[in-house]
Motif scaffolding. Structure first.
Motif, short mmCIF file in Angstrom:
data_model
loop_
_atom_site.label_atom_id
_atom_site.label_comp_id
_atom_site.label_asym_id
_atom_site.label_seq_id
_atom_site.Cartn_x
_atom_site.Cartn_y
_atom_site.Cartn_z
N GLU A 289 22.30 -7.61 35.26
CA GLU A 289 23.69 -7.22 34.98
C GLU A 289 24.66 -8.39 34.99
O GLU A 289 25.84 -8.21 34.68
CB GLU A 289 24.14 -6.17 35.99
CG GLU A 289 23.43 -4.85 35.84
CD GLU A 289 24.21 -3.73 36.49
OE1 GLU A 289 25.09 -3.16 35.83
OE2 GLU A 289 23.92 -3.45 37.67
N THR A 290 24.19 -9.58 35.34
CA THR A 290 25.12 -10.70 35.42
C THR A 290 24.36 -12.00 35.22
O THR A 290 23.13 -12.00 35.11
CB THR A 290 25.85 -10.71 36.77
OG1 THR A 290 26.89 -11.70 36.75
CG2 THR A 290 24.88 -11.03 37.91
N GLU A 291 25.07 -13.12 35.18
CA GLU A 291 24.44 -14.42 35.02
C GLU A 291 23.56 -14.74 36.22
O GLU A 291 23.89 -14.40 37.35
CB GLU A 291 25.51 -15.52 34.88
CG GLU A 291 26.38 -15.39 33.64
CD GLU A 291 27.58 -14.50 33.82
OE1 GLU A 291 28.46 -14.50 32.94
OE2 GLU A 291 27.66 -13.78 34.86
N ASN A 292 22.44 -15.41 35.96
CA ASN A 292 21.53 -15.87 37.01
C ASN A 292 21.50 -17.39 36.96
O ASN A 292 20.82 -17.98 36.12
CB ASN A 292 20.12 -15.31 36.81
CG ASN A 292 20.02 -13.80 37.03
OD1 ASN A 292 19.04 -13.31 37.57
ND2 ASN A 292 21.02 -13.05 36.61
N TYR A 293 22.24 -18.03 37.84
CA TYR A 293 22.50 -19.47 37.71
C TYR A 293 21.40 -20.33 38.32
O TYR A 293 20.81 -19.99 39.35
CB TYR A 293 23.83 -19.83 38.38
CG TYR A 293 25.03 -19.25 37.69
CD1 TYR A 293 25.53 -19.82 36.52
CD2 TYR A 293 25.68 -18.13 38.21
CE1 TYR A 293 26.64 -19.29 35.89
CE2 TYR A 293 26.80 -17.60 37.58
CZ TYR A 293 27.27 -18.18 36.42
OH TYR A 293 28.36 -17.66 35.79
N THR A 294 21.17 -21.47 37.69
CA THR A 294 20.31 -22.51 38.24
C THR A 294 20.70 -23.84 37.61
O THR A 294 21.01 -23.89 36.41
CB THR A 294 18.81 -22.24 37.97
OG1 THR A 294 18.05 -23.37 38.42
CG2 THR A 294 18.54 -22.04 36.48
N PRO A 295 20.68 -24.94 38.38
CA PRO A 295 20.90 -26.26 37.80
C PRO A 295 19.60 -26.92 37.35
O PRO A 295 19.61 -28.11 36.99
CB PRO A 295 21.53 -27.03 38.97
CG PRO A 295 20.90 -26.44 40.18
CD PRO A 295 20.67 -24.97 39.86
N LEU A 296 18.49 -26.19 37.37
CA LEU A 296 17.18 -26.80 37.17
C LEU A 296 16.57 -26.58 35.79
O LEU A 296 15.39 -26.86 35.60
CB LEU A 296 16.20 -26.30 38.23
CG LEU A 296 16.50 -26.64 39.68
CD1 LEU A 296 15.33 -26.27 40.57
CD2 LEU A 296 16.81 -28.11 39.84
N LEU A 297 17.34 -26.10 34.82
CA LEU A 297 16.75 -25.92 33.49
C LEU A 297 16.35 -27.26 32.87
O LEU A 297 15.50 -27.29 31.97
CB LEU A 297 17.73 -25.18 32.58
CG LEU A 297 17.97 -23.71 32.97
CD1 LEU A 297 18.99 -23.07 32.04
CD2 LEU A 297 16.67 -22.92 32.95
N TRP A 298 16.92 -28.35 33.34
CA TRP A 298 16.50 -29.67 32.84
C TRP A 298 15.03 -29.93 33.18
O TRP A 298 14.34 -30.64 32.44
CB TRP A 298 17.39 -30.78 33.41
CG TRP A 298 17.21 -31.09 34.86
CD1 TRP A 298 17.80 -30.47 35.91
CD2 TRP A 298 16.37 -32.10 35.42
NE1 TRP A 298 17.40 -31.03 37.10
CE2 TRP A 298 16.52 -32.04 36.83
CE3 TRP A 298 15.51 -33.05 34.88
CZ2 TRP A 298 15.84 -32.89 37.69
CZ3 TRP A 298 14.83 -33.91 35.74
CH2 TRP A 298 15.00 -33.82 37.13
N ILE A 299 14.53 -29.31 34.26
CA ILE A 299 13.11 -29.41 34.59
C ILE A 299 12.31 -28.37 33.83
O ILE A 299 11.30 -28.68 33.19
CB ILE A 299 12.89 -29.24 36.11
CG1 ILE A 299 13.47 -30.42 36.88
CG2 ILE A 299 11.40 -29.09 36.43
CD1 ILE A 299 13.36 -30.29 38.40
#
Length: 581
Positions: A289-299
């Motif tokens: 239902e909402t955004e699922n944040y992570t700073p690790l998509l670069w990996i």
């Protein structure tokens, strides 16, 4: 009564792009039941508001008595006093061609489950069955979901996470199976194409073998590859035991197009491990239902983008030169965007929900892609590990160890610090400088890394002094329209705007293709002024723009002519080349 959830999927008007849904629910005898539609689909990080396509929602008890159902927010329908056995009927309009959205027409149906199936609030872990009412004019169903034995066209998911990760292709697709690493793989080709079934089976088997070697084991009992063939397309979306690809129908008949298709297969198959199982904190369990944040998509996306072409090199589908050209394109894409001085790759990962899938005219000036920049950093990590370990280890060893520790043993998401710690421990290397670069806009000295393995990273435009306005234009109905303006370019500084129509340059009216503008720039020097007549919102104005030097780079990765034997050895280790190359 044991609770159960069963969907009946029908196609009454496929030519009008509708799928008819019936949700049959038993065992939830309570005051009300809230039914929800996801707002996004895993692997594609954008709030897509799938509920916008839902129509004619009605509810009734099993005996036909009408029930009260109404919306309480954008993606939730409440059923009042449903009883222990009730039905909900709804239609989903499905006419968006992509690997992540529904598309239905007279020829076939592609169903992306997050945009198709309701779930009961608080019941994501409930098992679910799906029955496809296969029309007489269609003959096949391709999906990663397990079929229910003895019941035609019925499928089972142990929970809604599995359902939402299992797309359906329904129609008359061309299907065949082959075995790779002891696992049956189904190919489902939608639309005509110039593909060779035997060749594809052989080549994809090589990809499966190489990726299984990298990760140490293959998690699947069965895998499905659905490819939609279009006039022009390229893309994919990963799933737990399947993938959906988009390809140009004639890509298979030329060497570059075919290699790119195999890279696409390699990319999505790599995700079996990297993101679908080894995953970052924040991506699972999912909140739909909402955004699922992570700073690790670069990996998880960037490393995958690094490996897709590397695997095609290892499998023999690309030459060393072709691979280096594919690799350096990642660098050129990032370094030719002014956004690389504005947005770090860590922030690019975190902001994917508002930027990656919503580009605008200023995106090149304000953002980069974690795919490209992540691939660049993956390359630097790989080289650094190889050099510091004198060839004993590479990035493969890190991924295999991370998969074993964080998925097979602990089965949990990871953070960046523990991934770095594990990488350094397994390979006995120091990767601090590269991981610090994730959160800065300062670029690494890439040449210093490439030199260590006998290659050089050189800008072929370094000595070029080319005058430039710094704009991109389109030609439409005989008009030349500005679509992008580079940060700190001549156009940026002297006040040209996106959507300005350039009517004339130095007193000469532009022809329908804008060639006078190109001629005027090529006949000028840096520092010269061009007088442009532009139409802005229908009003004419004259601007003088002083040409500046183009800041565009054109990097190449080439062998060092004077590389030492050790540099060449490490370079061969990096590219999996035979000694003596």
């Amino acid at each position: 009564m044991k609770s159960s959830i069963l969907f009946h999927v029908s196609f009454v008007e496929p030519q009008a792009h509708y799928v008819e849904m019936q949700m049959e629910v038993q065992g939830f005898d309570q005051d009300f039941v809230d039914l929800k539609m996801p707002v996004w689909t895993p692997g594609s990080y954008l709030i897509r508001e799938f509920a916008k396509n839902v129509e004619k929602v009605t509810a009734q008890q099993a005996d036909g008595q009408t029930l009260t159902i109404y919306k309480i927010n954008k993606n939730t329908w409440r059923v009042e006093q449903p009883g222990s056995h009730f039905l909900v009927n709804y239609r989903v309009y499905s006419f968006e061609k992509s690997v992540r959205t529904n598309f239905v027409d007279a020829d076939h149906a592609f169903l992306s489950p997050a945009g198709t199936f309701f779930y009961i609030a608080g019941q994501l872990d409930h098992e679910v069955h799906v029955h496809i009412n296969l029309p007489t004019y269609w003959a096949k169903i391709s999906t990663g979901l397990a079929p229910v034995e003895g019941q035609a066209h019925r499928y089972y998911a142990p929970d809604f996470d599995i359902l939402f990760d299992s797309p359906f292709e329904i129609g008359n697709q061309d299907t065949w199976t082959f075995e790779a690493e002891g696992i049956p793989h189904e190919m489902a080709m939608v639309g005509t194409g110039s593909y060779n079934k035997e060749q594809l089976s052989q080549d994809i088997s090589k990809i499966v073998a190489e990726e299984t070697r990298i990760w140490g084991s293959n998690p699947n009992d069965r895998y499905v590859i659905i490819t939609h063939n279009y006039q022009s397309a390229h893309g994919g979306l990963e799933h737990l035991n399947s993938t959906v690809l988009a390809s140009a129908r004639n890509a298979y008949s030329n060497s570059i197009g075919y290699a790119n298709y195999l890279s696409l297969v390699a990319h999505e198959y790599f995700h079996l491990w990297n993101v679908k199982r080894l995953r970052p904190q924040g991506l699972g369990p999912f909140d739909y239902e909402t955004e699922n944040y992570t700073p690790l998509l670069w990996i998880f996306e960037g490393f995958t983008a690094y490996y897709d072409n590397l695997i095609t090199l290892r499998c023999g589908f690309r030459s060393e030169q072709d691979y280096l050209q594919a690799l350096v394109s990642e660098f050129n894409l990032v370094l030719n965007r002014a956004g690389h001085q504005v947005q770090s790759v860590g922030l690019s990962s975190f902001d994917t929900w508002i930027k990656q899938y919503r580009p605008d005219e200023n995106s090149p000036n304000s953002s980069i892609s974690y795919y490209n920049k992540g691939a660049m950093l993956a390359c630097m990590i790989d080289i650094s590990i190889i050099v510091q370990s004198q060839g004993s280890y590479c990035l493969d060893d890190v991924l295999r160890a991370a998969y074993n520790q964080f998925y097979l043993i602990e089965n949990r998401g990871i953070n960046e610090q523990e991934f770095q710690a594990l990488a350094e421990e397994v390979t006995q290397t120091n990767l601090k400088a590269i991981f610090e670069a994730v959160y800065t806009c300062e670029e690494l000295d890439y040449n210093a890394y490439f030199n260590l393995v006998g290659y050089q990273f050189i800008d072929q435009n370094a000595q070029s002094q080319t005058p430039s306005l710094g704009i991109k234009v389109t030609h439409h109905d005989g008009r030349t329209i500005i679509k992008n303006i580079d940060r700190n370019s001549a156009a940026w500084i002297d006040g040209l705007n996106v959507d300005d129509e350039i009517v004339a340059v130095n007193g000469s009216r532009l022809d329908p293709q804008g060639r006078e503008l190109d001629l005027a720039i090529s006949a000028s020097l840096i520092g010269d002024g061009l007088t442009l007549l532009v139409s802005r919102e229908g009003l004419m104005r004259e601007l003088t723009v002083t040409l500046r030097a183009s800041d565009k780079v054109s990097y190449a990765i080439e062998r060092l002519a004077n590389a030492s034997e050790e540099q060449r050895r490490l370079g061969n280790r990096w590219l999996s080349l035979k000694e003596g190359n």
